[in-house]
Scaffold this active site. Structure first.
Site, PDB file in Angstrom:
ATOM      1  N   ASP A 140     -13.613   6.549   6.348  1.00  0.00           N
ATOM      2  CA  ASP A 140     -12.275   5.975   6.455  1.00  0.00           C
ATOM      3  C   ASP A 140     -11.526   6.266   5.151  1.00  0.00           C
ATOM      4  OD1 ASP A 140     -10.045   4.298   6.401  1.00  0.00           O
ATOM      5  OD2 ASP A 140     -11.025   2.718   7.563  1.00  0.00           O
ATOM      6  N   LYS A 180       0.026   3.319   4.978  1.00  0.00           N
ATOM      7  CA  LYS A 180      -0.176   3.057   3.550  1.00  0.00           C
ATOM      8  C   LYS A 180       0.569   4.131   2.756  1.00  0.00           C
ATOM      9  CE  LYS A 180      -4.330   0.376   4.330  1.00  0.00           C
ATOM     10  NZ  LYS A 180      -4.085  -0.057   5.665  1.00  0.00           N
ATOM     11  N   SER A 185     -11.042  -0.674  -0.121  1.00  0.00           N
ATOM     12  CA  SER A 185      -9.743  -1.340  -0.117  1.00  0.00           C
ATOM     13  C   SER A 185      -9.638  -2.497  -1.096  1.00  0.00           C
ATOM     14  CB  SER A 185      -9.413  -1.827   1.294  1.00  0.00           C
ATOM     15  OG  SER A 185     -10.427  -2.671   1.777  1.00  0.00           O
ATOM     16  N   ASN A 233       0.841  -1.201   0.000  1.00  0.00           N
ATOM     17  CA  ASN A 233       0.000   0.000   0.000  1.00  0.00           C
ATOM     18  C   ASN A 233       0.873   1.247   0.000  1.00  0.00           C
ATOM     19  OD1 ASN A 233      -2.418  -1.534   0.239  1.00  0.00           O
ATOM     20  ND2 ASN A 233      -1.953  -1.836   2.409  1.00  0.00           N
ATOM     21  N   GLU A 275     -16.091   4.194   3.322  1.00  0.00           N
ATOM     22  CA  GLU A 275     -14.681   4.438   2.978  1.00  0.00           C
ATOM     23  C   GLU A 275     -14.624   5.340   1.760  1.00  0.00           C
ATOM     24  OE1 GLU A 275     -12.584   0.701   2.528  1.00  0.00           O
ATOM     25  OE2 GLU A 275     -13.549  -0.087   4.334  1.00  0.00           O
ATOM     26  N   HIS A 292     -14.206  -2.114   5.781  1.00  0.00           N
ATOM     27  CA  HIS A 292     -13.079  -2.932   6.239  1.00  0.00           C
ATOM     28  C   HIS A 292     -13.384  -3.684   7.545  1.00  0.00           C
ATOM     29  CE1 HIS A 292      -8.915  -3.453   7.917  1.00  0.00           C
ATOM     30  NE2 HIS A 292      -8.744  -3.838   6.675  1.00  0.00           N
ATOM     31  N   HIS A 340      -7.195   4.552   2.193  1.00  0.00           N
ATOM     32  CA  HIS A 340      -6.589   4.448   0.861  1.00  0.00           C
ATOM     33  C   HIS A 340      -6.693   5.746   0.063  1.00  0.00           C
ATOM     34  CE1 HIS A 340      -6.087   0.179   1.566  1.00  0.00           C
ATOM     35  NE2 HIS A 340      -7.273   0.242   2.147  1.00  0.00           N
TER      36      HIS A 340
HETATM   37  N1  PMP Z   1      -9.223   0.836   7.203  1.00  0.00           N
HETATM   38  C1  PMP Z   1      -9.104   0.356   5.952  1.00  0.00           C
HETATM   39  C2  PMP Z   1     -10.108   0.758   4.929  1.00  0.00           C
HETATM   40  C3  PMP Z   1      -8.045  -0.502   5.626  1.00  0.00           C
HETATM   41  O1  PMP Z   1      -7.929  -0.989   4.379  1.00  0.00           O
HETATM   42  C4  PMP Z   1      -7.116  -0.848   6.630  1.00  0.00           C
HETATM   43  C5  PMP Z   1      -5.899  -1.724   6.353  1.00  0.00           C
HETATM   44  N2  PMP Z   1      -5.974  -2.625   5.353  1.00  0.00           N
HETATM   45  C6  PMP Z   1      -7.293  -0.341   7.908  1.00  0.00           C
HETATM   46  C7  PMP Z   1      -8.338   0.499   8.161  1.00  0.00           C
HETATM   47  C8  PMP Z   1      -6.354  -0.722   9.016  1.00  0.00           C
HETATM   48  O2  PMP Z   1      -5.274   0.128   9.044  1.00  0.00           O
HETATM   49  P1  PMP Z   1      -3.906  -0.334   9.716  1.00  0.00           P
HETATM   50  O3  PMP Z   1      -3.210  -1.163   8.707  1.00  0.00           O
HETATM   51  O4  PMP Z   1      -3.209   0.943  10.043  1.00  0.00           O
HETATM   52  O5  PMP Z   1      -4.271  -1.117  10.945  1.00  0.00           O
END
Ligand code: PMP
Length: 398
Positions: A217, A251, A191, A54, A187, A143, A220
């Site tokens: 969120d 990321k 993701s 990422n 989001e 997520h 990304h």
């Molecule tokens: N939110 C989303 C949309 C994600 O894709 C991810 C990680 N894949 C996270 C939160 C978690 O973040 P972290 O890797 O910092 O724990």
């Protein structure tokens, strides 16, 4: 030693293997943008281009930036490598205060609170701020960390079909009046599908439902979008209308940790009530200093954002012209193949072709929706992109 519990675990793992859904830790060395098989050491011969990280702006892979940061450290007053306790005990540091002050100033003076990861943040914030008078309405594809947060909360939960705002409106119209607070969670860039939510429609609903709050969120989106790299919400000019904005630093920012941009009272409340904030060791100052170093330079990384956007558009166009529809509207570009077995096989062929790609299978994505998730970064060249397209074409035809 035998035990019924071990037997059950072995049985379940065997079933996962049977359905091609078994996960094992990769035997790979992750270098700066490239991946080597651990059996070949870090010999660059045979190295694969990493298209599974990422590191969207290629910051983690940037040796020069890393070297400049390390040279800037000098003699520190605080231990750099460990916080040695939680933030509420002795883990608080100037590095936290300065990073949060920077985030707050970048996001127009809103409060900013840093958590140890996006997982800690999402699984901690929603349970802390919801009660029995709260309705959480989430997109079906949010997520796992958000889903876990919702599960731990005392709120009522409803889901709307992915990006289906007619369905969301129906849920709000039917139930919003029965609760004191309604939190709509989604989001900005999804993701696994790489598509976007519609922030304009969501903020419009927020204006029409007075008890609704918007939680977005941007794991990304941060870094990759927005004039200063603050994300898709910044790009849409609607920062003030998103009540809670999540950014992750592991990321595009090439670091670790996550932040929430919110109202000041929410921050003060979370310090008292968010269990994954309170009961965990604080981040090491060196990580926080690196996050700040990167955040300070983010606005100046427009060239990286433009490059990422251009190579992403090239790959999406190329896939479409090969007849592969992808839901992507971003640098995350899934190639949905269906059965897990097919995704495992295609990923293997693409790795043989020099591209480090992995199958994404249930439970990360729904059954029958296994895929190769191509995650582009700013240093991927057009010719690498074209070679990948050739390799996909060959790989898909078997
Ligand atoms: N939110 C989303 C949309 C994600 O894709 C991810 C990680 N894949 C996270 C939160 C978690 O973040 P972290 O890797 O910092 O724990």
């Amino acid at each position: 030693m035998t035990h019924p519990l071990y037997d059950r675990l072995e049985e379940e793992l065997a079933q996962l293997a049977e359905s091609d859904n078994l996960r094992v830790l990769p035997s790979a060395v992750f270098g700066h943008g490239y991946v080597h098989d651990v059996r070949h050491g870090d010999d660059t011969e045979g190295a694969m281009l990493n298209l599974s990280s990422n590191d969207y702006l290629s910051i983690a892979a940037d040796r020069d930036l890393e070297a400049r940061f390390l040279a800037s450290l000098g003699a520190a007053d605080e231990p750099l490598m460990s916080a040695s306790s939680s933030r509420l005990l002795t883990g608080e540091s100037n590095a936290y205060r300065e990073l949060e002050a920077l985030l707050s100033s970048l996001y127009g003076g809103r409060a900013a609170i840093v958590f140890s990861s996006g997982y800690h943040l999402n699984s901690g914030v929603l349970p802390a701020i919801s009660d029995a008078d709260t309705l959480i309405v989430s997109d079906k594809l949010v997520h796992a960390s958000i889903i876990d947060g919702i599960r731990l909360s005392g709120a009522t939960h409803k889901r709307f079909r992915h990006n289906d705002y007619g369905h969301l409106e129906h849920i709000l119209g039917t139930y919003a009046g029965e609760y004191k607070s309604v939190i709509v969670v989604t989001e900005s860039i999804f993701s696994m599908d790489g598509d976007r939510c519609d922030i304009g429609i969501l903020t419009d609903m927020r204006r029409r439902y007075p008890n609704m709050m918007l939680y977005i969120d941007e794991a990304h989106g941060v870094g990759a979008y927005g004039a200063q790299g603050l994300g898709v919400v910044q790009e849409s000019g609607l920062l003030d209308e998103v009540d809670m904005l999540v950014g992750t630093m592991g990321k595009a920012l090439g670091s670790t940790g996550a932040y929430l941009i919110c109202h000041d009272v929410v921050k003060r409340y979370l310090v008292n009530r968010a269990r994954p904030f309170i009961f965990t060791t604080a981040l090491p100052p060196v990580s926080l200093l690196w996050s700040r170093f990167v955040m300070e330079r983010l606005a100046g990384m427009t060239d990286r954002r433009e490059r990422l956007a251009s190579v992403s558009a090239r790959l999406r166009r190329g896939l479409e012209s090969l007849g592969h529809h992808t839901p992507s509207e971003s640098h995350i570009i899934p190639l949905i193949v269906g059965e897990s077995r097919k995704s495992v096989e295609l990923a293997r062929r693409l790795r043989e072709g020099g591209f480090y790609l992995l199958p994404i299978r249930p439970p990360t994505v729904p059954e029958g929706m296994s895929r190769i998730r191509i995650s582009l970064t700013a240093t991927v060249t057009d010719s690498q992109c074209d070679r990948l397209l050739e390799c996909i074409d060959k790989g898909m035809r078997g």
